[in-house]
Design a protein around this motif. Structure first.
Motif, mmCIF file in Angstrom:
data_model
loop_
_atom_site.group_PDB
_atom_site.id
_atom_site.type_symbol
_atom_site.label_atom_id
_atom_site.label_comp_id
_atom_site.label_asym_id
_atom_site.label_seq_id
_atom_site.Cartn_x
_atom_site.Cartn_y
_atom_site.Cartn_z
ATOM 1 N N PHE A 274 -9.881 -0.357 3.492
ATOM 2 C CA PHE A 274 -9.181 -1.182 4.453
ATOM 3 C C PHE A 274 -7.806 -0.511 4.619
ATOM 4 O O PHE A 274 -7.243 -0.315 5.780
ATOM 5 C CB PHE A 274 -9.111 -2.332 4.277
ATOM 6 C CG PHE A 274 -8.729 -3.388 5.366
ATOM 7 C CD1 PHE A 274 -9.317 -3.480 6.262
ATOM 8 C CD2 PHE A 274 -7.337 -3.934 5.202
ATOM 9 C CE1 PHE A 274 -8.681 -4.237 7.627
ATOM 10 C CE2 PHE A 274 -6.790 -4.418 6.164
ATOM 11 C CZ PHE A 274 -7.413 -4.808 7.363
ATOM 12 N N VAL A 275 -7.019 -0.180 3.653
ATOM 13 C CA VAL A 275 -5.689 0.021 3.790
ATOM 14 C C VAL A 275 -5.457 1.570 4.310
ATOM 15 O O VAL A 275 -4.758 1.665 5.358
ATOM 16 C CB VAL A 275 -5.004 0.417 2.280
ATOM 17 C CG1 VAL A 275 -3.657 1.143 2.247
ATOM 18 C CG2 VAL A 275 -4.882 -1.018 1.777
ATOM 19 N N PRO B 62 -3.792 -0.269 15.754
ATOM 20 C CA PRO B 62 -2.401 -0.812 16.199
ATOM 21 C C PRO B 62 -2.288 -2.300 15.179
ATOM 22 O O PRO B 62 -2.849 -3.006 14.919
ATOM 23 C CB PRO B 62 -2.517 -1.203 17.497
ATOM 24 C CG PRO B 62 -3.695 -0.329 18.032
ATOM 25 C CD PRO B 62 -4.473 -0.123 16.998
ATOM 26 N N PHE B 63 -0.906 -2.105 14.613
ATOM 27 C CA PHE B 63 -0.387 -3.181 13.758
ATOM 28 C C PHE B 63 -1.138 -3.673 12.587
ATOM 29 O O PHE B 63 -0.816 -4.190 11.788
ATOM 30 C CB PHE B 63 -0.562 -4.824 14.677
ATOM 31 C CG PHE B 63 0.337 -4.588 15.671
ATOM 32 C CD1 PHE B 63 1.622 -4.793 15.966
ATOM 33 C CD2 PHE B 63 -0.226 -4.391 17.101
ATOM 34 C CE1 PHE B 63 2.210 -4.811 17.228
ATOM 35 C CE2 PHE B 63 0.204 -4.487 18.262
ATOM 36 C CZ PHE B 63 1.392 -4.750 18.228
ATOM 37 N N GLY B 64 -1.934 -2.559 12.063
ATOM 38 C CA GLY B 64 -2.647 -2.516 10.867
ATOM 39 C C GLY B 64 -1.707 -2.548 9.776
ATOM 40 O O GLY B 64 -2.099 -3.136 8.518
ATOM 41 N N LYS C 124 -0.403 -8.416 3.606
ATOM 42 C CA LYS C 124 -1.731 -9.051 2.708
ATOM 43 C C LYS C 124 -1.822 -8.346 1.282
ATOM 44 O O LYS C 124 -2.147 -9.188 0.476
ATOM 45 C CB LYS C 124 -3.028 -8.585 3.343
ATOM 46 C CG LYS C 124 -4.346 -8.901 2.845
ATOM 47 C CD LYS C 124 -4.921 -10.332 3.029
ATOM 48 C CE LYS C 124 -6.423 -10.110 2.570
ATOM 49 N NZ LYS C 124 -6.765 -11.269 2.286
ATOM 50 N N TYR C 125 -1.522 -7.219 1.276
ATOM 51 C CA TYR C 125 -1.503 -6.544 -0.070
ATOM 52 C C TYR C 125 -0.216 -6.071 -0.874
ATOM 53 O O TYR C 125 -0.485 -5.691 -2.051
ATOM 54 C CB TYR C 125 -2.437 -5.156 0.153
ATOM 55 C CG TYR C 125 -3.806 -5.362 0.911
ATOM 56 C CD1 TYR C 125 -4.807 -6.095 -0.063
ATOM 57 C CD2 TYR C 125 -4.168 -5.017 2.034
ATOM 58 C CE1 TYR C 125 -6.159 -6.487 0.397
ATOM 59 C CE2 TYR C 125 -5.533 -5.444 2.287
ATOM 60 C CZ TYR C 125 -6.329 -6.291 1.887
ATOM 61 O OH TYR C 125 -7.619 -6.275 2.497
ATOM 62 N N VAL D 144 2.688 -8.146 -4.778
ATOM 63 C CA VAL D 144 3.534 -7.533 -6.115
ATOM 64 C C VAL D 144 4.715 -8.268 -6.254
ATOM 65 O O VAL D 144 5.298 -8.463 -7.497
ATOM 66 C CB VAL D 144 3.941 -6.226 -5.684
ATOM 67 C CG1 VAL D 144 4.717 -5.523 -6.889
ATOM 68 C CG2 VAL D 144 2.570 -5.128 -5.564
ATOM 69 N N ASN D 145 5.444 -8.843 -5.275
ATOM 70 C CA ASN D 145 6.718 -9.503 -5.643
ATOM 71 C C ASN D 145 6.233 -10.945 -5.954
ATOM 72 O O ASN D 145 7.207 -11.803 -6.380
ATOM 73 C CB ASN D 145 7.513 -9.717 -4.323
ATOM 74 C CG ASN D 145 8.204 -8.180 -4.198
ATOM 75 O OD1 ASN D 145 8.534 -7.345 -4.982
ATOM 76 N ND2 ASN D 145 8.609 -8.188 -2.926
ATOM 77 N N SER D 146 5.105 -11.426 -5.861
ATOM 78 C CA SER D 146 4.845 -13.067 -5.983
ATOM 79 C C SER D 146 4.942 -13.278 -7.431
ATOM 80 O O SER D 146 4.715 -12.473 -8.365
ATOM 81 C CB SER D 146 3.629 -13.297 -5.571
ATOM 82 O OG SER D 146 3.603 -13.002 -3.969
#
Length: 103
Positions: free
Chosen positions: A79-80, A87-89, A96-97, A101-103
């Motif tokens: 998906f990545v 567009p906007f992917g 989303k992915y 990491v920062n959470s």
């Protein structure tokens, strides 16, 4: 420690490249291409085409480099990669992915 620093560096670079790749793609699709076909001026496509292509390739390479560190499944990784042609992917990928990491 060193591995985390390297991963963090690649991740930060990937975030920047993902943003720039997404922005260049949107500009190419929704600004440069209409100008080319409606106004008959291909200059903007020529101007944006090469940088977008380089950012696209860099996005793919960096995704491969951070895949294992991010522990992406094959489905997520696919998906990545697919997001780079939607567009906007890449903005969705960031939200989303990569913000996890920062959470």
């Amino acid at each position: 420690m060193h591995e985390n620093l390297t991963m963090l560096s690649f991740l930060n670079i990937f975030r920047i490249v993902a943003f720039l790749e997404g922005l260049s793609y949107i500009l190419l699709l929704f600004v440069a291409t209409p100008i080319k076909y409606i106004a008959g001026n291909p200059e903007y496509v020529k101007l944006l085409g090469m940088p977008h292509g380089l950012l696209f390739i860099l996005y793919l390479v960096l995704a491969v480099l951070i895949k294992s560190d991010m522990k992406w499944s094959t489905k997520t990784f696919s998906f990545v990669l697919l997001a780079s042609i939607i567009p906007f992917g890449t903005f969705y990928v960031e939200r989303k992915y990569l913000n996890l990491v920062n959470s």
